[in-house]
Design a protein around this motif. Structure first.
Motif, mmCIF file in Angstrom:
data_model
loop_
_atom_site.group_PDB
_atom_site.id
_atom_site.type_symbol
_atom_site.label_atom_id
_atom_site.label_comp_id
_atom_site.label_asym_id
_atom_site.label_seq_id
_atom_site.Cartn_x
_atom_site.Cartn_y
_atom_site.Cartn_z
ATOM 1 N N LEU A 39 18.176 34.430 44.863
ATOM 2 C CA LEU A 39 19.344 33.871 45.535
ATOM 3 C C LEU A 39 19.097 33.789 47.029
ATOM 4 O O LEU A 39 19.399 32.772 47.666
ATOM 5 N N ASN A 121 26.022 34.266 51.992
ATOM 6 C CA ASN A 121 27.450 34.173 51.692
ATOM 7 C C ASN A 121 27.853 32.729 51.432
ATOM 8 O O ASN A 121 28.577 32.434 50.468
ATOM 9 N N TYR A 123 25.986 30.246 50.404
ATOM 10 C CA TYR A 123 25.395 29.758 49.160
ATOM 11 C C TYR A 123 26.134 30.331 47.943
ATOM 12 O O TYR A 123 26.472 29.595 46.998
ATOM 13 N N ALA A 124 26.411 31.632 47.968
ATOM 14 C CA ALA A 124 27.082 32.271 46.838
ATOM 15 C C ALA A 124 28.498 31.721 46.668
ATOM 16 O O ALA A 124 28.939 31.440 45.546
ATOM 17 N N ARG A 127 28.454 28.330 45.039
ATOM 18 C CA ARG A 127 28.279 28.358 43.585
ATOM 19 C C ARG A 127 29.573 28.757 42.885
ATOM 20 O O ARG A 127 29.885 28.266 41.787
ATOM 21 N N ALA A 156 31.000 37.818 46.494
ATOM 22 C CA ALA A 156 30.099 36.837 47.103
ATOM 23 C C ALA A 156 30.038 36.980 48.613
ATOM 24 O O ALA A 156 29.049 36.585 49.238
ATOM 25 N N PRO A 160 25.822 40.044 47.437
ATOM 26 C CA PRO A 160 24.445 39.554 47.304
ATOM 27 C C PRO A 160 23.581 39.930 48.497
ATOM 28 O O PRO A 160 22.430 40.351 48.347
ATOM 29 N N VAL A 341 27.071 42.385 41.796
ATOM 30 C CA VAL A 341 26.215 41.212 41.634
ATOM 31 C C VAL A 341 26.093 40.847 40.159
ATOM 32 O O VAL A 341 26.079 39.671 39.790
ATOM 33 N N LEU A 344 29.202 39.104 39.323
ATOM 34 C CA LEU A 344 29.145 37.758 39.910
ATOM 35 C C LEU A 344 28.261 36.843 39.076
ATOM 36 O O LEU A 344 28.602 35.677 38.822
ATOM 37 N N ARG A 345 27.116 37.345 38.642
ATOM 38 C CA ARG A 345 26.204 36.534 37.825
ATOM 39 C C ARG A 345 26.856 36.133 36.508
ATOM 40 O O ARG A 345 26.681 35.007 36.034
#
Length: 617
Positions: A39, A121, A123-124, A127, A156, A160, A341, A344-345
């Motif tokens: 990530l 942050n 990027y997460a 998504r 997020a 991460p 995480v 989150l995944r």
């Protein structure tokens, strides 16, 4: 803490009552760490590489100052060797220079780490937005989805990066540990494993402490969502008038305070548990470290080893212990972030699942047929629609009428492909469109719902949201506004169509409810779709404006198919066909004259409404 609401219906359902927090298994940590690295590399490849290299250099670089310091100490103590002062000063300068370079690398890594955090942050969160924008609308009817969305959004922001930061700190510390261990092994090999054992309690404490924190925040998710909602009620412009009108400020503030007290009580309990875990681990680690240093000092005092070697060994042991504590801190970060995480995944897997192959959607239809349509909301205990059948021909104006809760808006949502039917089928010219791409199907439909959105954006953008791909087509925007009767007041705004709507931002202008509804109607016109669904399109218009609009609708929407939902029977009597819904079923259907002649539900409701108007004259 006593809670006057405990055990009442207003108390929030805790997440623990719905599902147990996931447990982090040691065997899954490498996969989670690898996922966090991927990530970070995807979000910020240059910053991640730079920070990783600098952290590695800072860790491995320690071995040279230690070995150099040992040699320097030996020369300073060996006064009879004839070592020149210049050589000693030169070697001291080299050691200090290496320490300075290590400090510089650490400082640069810390500065770039702030940029890395923001990029990860972004990027997460991007998504998460992908999931929120593409998941089936039905998911938004499920409390557990909102719990997961809330946790994912919170995670997020920091987790991460915290995981990659902890991994970086751990790897840097391990490299430093390896460097110090090599230096210590050159002095006294037996001291290395003995010192390393002192770090085991700290590592185990990090694993347990991280799980304790995640469990607490997992349980707090529903209450935290309620707390955020109460805060929004107390601070939002739209709710402010009713809060004041009914004197709700103190009551809602009290509920917010109680939820905040619950959160603080849980955080305090969690902090005490984590502190106990940390203190026990550090005490055991301190005992283990003392068991290494005390024999070393006693052995040196008896002359068992040269003083320079003993001093360097003691320094190396203390430095190794410091590196182990740094590694434990990285482990704490790693283990604290890992459950978040993983959660989150799991949420992001909604987006990662390969989409089912969808058939091309038809561009339109000559006849839309609904057969046996059934739908139940996830939170409901009975269906909103039960075996609904209807037909819509191209170019027709079809009306849906019925009392509140009869299923009109739900049917509109299914016909606009926002929800998937749970039973029955929707066919275009005899072809079931269940397997067609819903986005493509929605592309040929314009929908105006009763609870339309008021965008705090320029007036032109508010209209252009109907087909954002044509947002620069000012001529079409003005035509749509004119069709909805919104051009007059939009032209009169301080900056015309460029005026920001809504008073929340500087320079914004608020509109009346009827003006907002005209803009929403203009948005539907701007979409320029062959199938138009209007759910109470005149609910906030005055009687004259409503009459004028419906008089023009057939001209404005000529050649288009229209599904009109309205409580006002006077507006639907000219429709080509009228469907009366009752309890989620089609009770009767036909033209206005047919339904009045039948003397059924429609005739009864029409007469009641007409009598209400006559009584007011």
């Amino acid at each position: 803490m006593d809670d006057p609401e405990a055990g009442t219906a207003s108390s929030p359902v805790t997440a623990a009552e719905l599902t147990e927090p996931p447990r982090i298994e040691l065997r899954r940590l490498p996969a989670l760490a690898a996922g966090a690295v991927r990530l970070a590399r995807t979000a910020a490849p240059r910053e991640f590489l730079l920070v990783a290299v600098l952290q590695a250099l800072g860790g491995l670089g320690l071995v040279l100052p230690i070995l150099g310091g040992r040699e320097l100490l030996s020369r300073m103590l060996d006064t009879g060797s004839g070592t020149g002062q210049a050589d000693v000063l030169w070697q001291a300068a080299v050691v200090l220079g290496l320490l300075g370079l290590i400090g510089l690398a650490t400082a640069v890594a810390a500065a770039r780490d702030d940029v890395l955090s923001e990029l990860i942050n972004r990027y997460a969160m991007g998504r998460i937005l992908d999931v929120a924008c593409t998941v089936d609308l039905e998911e938004f009817e499920r409390p557990e989805f909102h719990n997961r969305l809330e946790r994912a959004s919170m995670s997020a922001r920091i987790r991460p990066h915290q995981l990659t930061q902890g991994l970086g700190a751990l790897s840097g510390a391990l490299m430093g540990t390896a460097g110090v261990a090599l230096a210590l092994a050159a002095i006294e090999p037996l001291l290395v494993p003995a010192t390393l054992l002192a770090g085991v309690p700290l590592w185990l404490a990090g694993l347990r402490s991280g799980q304790v924190l995640f469990d607490a925040l997992f349980r707090l998710t529903p209450a935290e969502r309620e707390r955020s909602y109460l805060l929004e009620l107390l601070t939002d412009r739209r709710s402010a008038k009713e809060v004041r009108a009914f004197g709700l400020g103190g009551y809602l503030r009290g509920r917010w305070e109680r939820r905040t007290d619950e959160r603080l009580a849980e955080i305090r309990r969690t902090a005490r548990r984590r502190l106990r875990i940390t203190l026990v681990a550090r005490f055991v680690s301190g005992i283990a470290l003392a068991a290494v240093l005390v024999p070393l000092v006693a052995y040196a005092a008896r002359g068992g080893m040269p003083l320079a070697d003993a001093g360097a060994a003691a320094t190396a042991v203390l430095l190794l212990a410091s590196r182990l504590r740094t590694a434990a801190a990285g482990t704490d970060q790693l283990f604290e972030a890992a459950p978040f995480v993983q959660d989150l995944r799991e949420f992001l897997k909604e987006r990662e699942r390969p989409p089912a192959l969808a058939a091309p959607a038809p561009a339109g239809f000559r006849r839309l047929t609904v057969e046996g349509l059934t739908f139940t909301y996830p939170s409901a205990d009975r269906p909103a629609l039960r075996g609904v059948d209807l037909e819509i021909g191209t170019g027709q104006v079809i009306a849906l009428v019925g009392e509140n809760g009869s299923g009109k808006t739900t049917l509109a949502k299914l016909l606009s492909h926002l929800y998937r039917p749970q039973g029955g089928r929707i066919s275009y010219d005899g072809v079931d469109v269940a397997g067609a791409d819903p986005d493509e199907l929605r592309g040929s439909i314009a929908v105006l719902f009763q609870d339309f959105q008021r965008y705090l954006l320029p007036a032109a953008d508010n209209v252009a949201m109907g087909r954002w791909e044509r947002i620069d087509d000012q001529g079409a925007i003005e035509e749509a506004a004119a069709a909805a009767g919104a051009d007059g007041f939009l032209d009169a705004l301080p900056r015309g169509y460029r005026t920001l709507l809504g008073p929340e931002f500087a320079g914004g202008v608020d509109l009346s409810g009827g003006q907002w509804q005209r803009i929403a109607l203009a948005r539907a016109f701007f979409r320029d779709a062959p199938f138009v669904i209007l759910d109470e399109p005149t609910a906030t218009l005055d009687a004259r404006a409503e009459y004028e609009l419906f008089e023009r609708l057939r001209t404005l929407l000529a050649g288009r198919t229209v599904l009109l939902i309205s409580h006002r029977f006077s507006t639907v009597r000219t429709a080509d066909h009228i469907y009366v819904l009752d309890g989620g079923r089609v009770a009767e259907h036909g033209t206005h004259d047919d339904l009045m002649a039948a003397g059924g539900r429609y005739a009864e409701l029409f007469a009641l409404q007409a009598a209400g108007y006559l009584d007011t004259v």
